[in-house]
Design an enzyme around this catalytic site. Structure first.
Site, short mmCIF file in Angstrom:
data_model
loop_
_atom_site.label_atom_id
_atom_site.label_comp_id
_atom_site.label_asym_id
_atom_site.label_seq_id
_atom_site.Cartn_x
_atom_site.Cartn_y
_atom_site.Cartn_z
N SER A 4 20.71 -36.10 77.46
CA SER A 4 21.95 -36.11 76.58
C SER A 4 21.78 -35.51 75.09
O SER A 4 20.59 -35.31 74.66
CB SER A 4 22.15 -37.71 76.36
OG SER A 4 22.61 -38.10 77.28
N1 SAH Z 1 19.49 -41.09 79.28
C1 SAH Z 1 19.45 -39.83 79.66
C2 SAH Z 1 20.59 -39.35 80.19
C3 SAH Z 1 20.48 -38.73 81.66
S1 SAH Z 1 21.96 -38.00 82.52
C4 SAH Z 1 18.51 -39.15 78.91
O1 SAH Z 1 18.09 -39.82 77.82
O2 SAH Z 1 17.92 -38.02 79.26
C5 SAH Z 1 22.32 -39.52 83.46
C6 SAH Z 1 21.63 -39.98 84.54
O3 SAH Z 1 22.10 -40.99 85.09
C7 SAH Z 1 21.19 -39.04 85.50
O4 SAH Z 1 19.76 -38.95 85.55
C8 SAH Z 1 21.54 -39.78 86.74
O5 SAH Z 1 20.86 -39.21 87.77
C9 SAH Z 1 21.64 -40.96 86.71
N2 SAH Z 1 22.53 -41.70 87.37
C10 SAH Z 1 23.84 -41.52 87.90
N3 SAH Z 1 24.42 -42.56 88.63
C11 SAH Z 1 23.51 -43.50 88.46
C12 SAH Z 1 23.12 -44.90 89.02
N4 SAH Z 1 24.30 -45.42 89.86
N5 SAH Z 1 22.26 -45.55 88.72
C13 SAH Z 1 21.12 -44.94 88.18
N6 SAH Z 1 21.33 -43.85 87.63
C14 SAH Z 1 22.22 -42.74 87.51
#
Ligand code: SAH
Length: 219
Positions: free
Chosen positions: A67
């Site tokens: 993010s």
């Molecule tokens: N918090 C992260 C943001 C990553 S983007 C950071 O600091 O980098 C969002 C993430 O959510 C992705 O890696 C995606 O695979 C995950 N995601 C999407 N749906 C999900 C679910 N149902 N359970 C767990 N993770 C999920």
């Protein structure tokens, strides 16, 4: 194995990033301090070394993103983290957001549905610095009933609806920060769990996240 180095140049770029976040309206000193401490370039491919301190989202593995720093700061600020808060994060991704919360003294439980990202984080030596983060491979829609209740829940993917199971895993008075919406743009909401099991809702700005998907991937 990749060697990590946090130079004066990195620290200087980080200071500038923190100044920019202040200009954009982030006021929580604990959030700003955590971002100042954390070498975000460790969480990106080495090709992005200096770009890590631009206020931008970047691609990580399997089509996912780390993010944007402003988004991380914004969600962290809305969570009103107190030391030792028990926080459930949905969407570990690069683990940067989890480290910001851990740096602020929270006990973090983070779930990722992509096996490749979960496995990557198991090998990521810098994360040993944060024994207060526990990593789980699973479906965030289910939460972690065995570890509930939580003081806070943060969802870092675009949620198509408010997951009832996650509301159930919040303490009374606990807060959930959730980007809600199925389209390209979502609305940031903060929900506060009420004594009757329901919740109140506050509405904030618009953001754009990758979608929150059901089930696990990569087995
Ligand atoms: N918090 C992260 C943001 C990553 S983007 C950071 O600091 O980098 C969002 C993430 O959510 C992705 O890696 C995606 O695979 C995950 N995601 C999407 N749906 C999900 C679910 N149902 N359970 C767990 N993770 C999920």
């Amino acid at each position: 194995m990749r060697r990590f180095e946090d130079t004066y140049r990195h620290k200087g770029l980080r200071k500038k990033l923190v100044d920019l976040l202040k200009e954009k309206g982030i006021t929580d000193e604990h959030v700003l301090d955590a971002i100042l401490q954390l070498p975000r370039h460790y969480f990106l491919d080495s090709a992005f070394d200096e770009k890590a301190y631009e206020d931008k989202a970047f691609p990580i593995a399997v089509g996912q993103t780390i993010s944007q720093p402003y988004t991380v700061a914004y969600q962290s600020q809305l969570l009103e983290i107190r030391p030792f808060d028990k926080v459930l994060e949905i969407g570990t991704g690069s683990a940067y957001q989890a480290c910001v919360l851990a740096e602020m003294g929270a006990q973090v439980y983070t779930i990722e549905r992509q096996k490749a990202l979960f496995d990557h984080n198991k090998q990521f030596s810098y994360l040993k610095k944060y024994p207060n983060i526990k990593f789980f491979y699973g479906d965030g829609f289910e939460g972690l009933p065995t570890y509930a209740p939580f003081d806070k829940v943060i969802i870092t993917a675009a949620a198509p609806f408010i997951p009832e199971k996650l509301i159930a895993q919040l303490k009374t008075g606990g807060k959930m920060v959730i980007p809600l919406g199925e389209g390209a743009v979502q609305r940031m909401l903060r929900l506060t769990k009420l004594a009757d099991g329901g919740y109140s809702e506050e509405i904030f700005d618009k953001f754009s996240f990758v979608p929150m998907l059901g089930g696990r991937e990569g087995l």
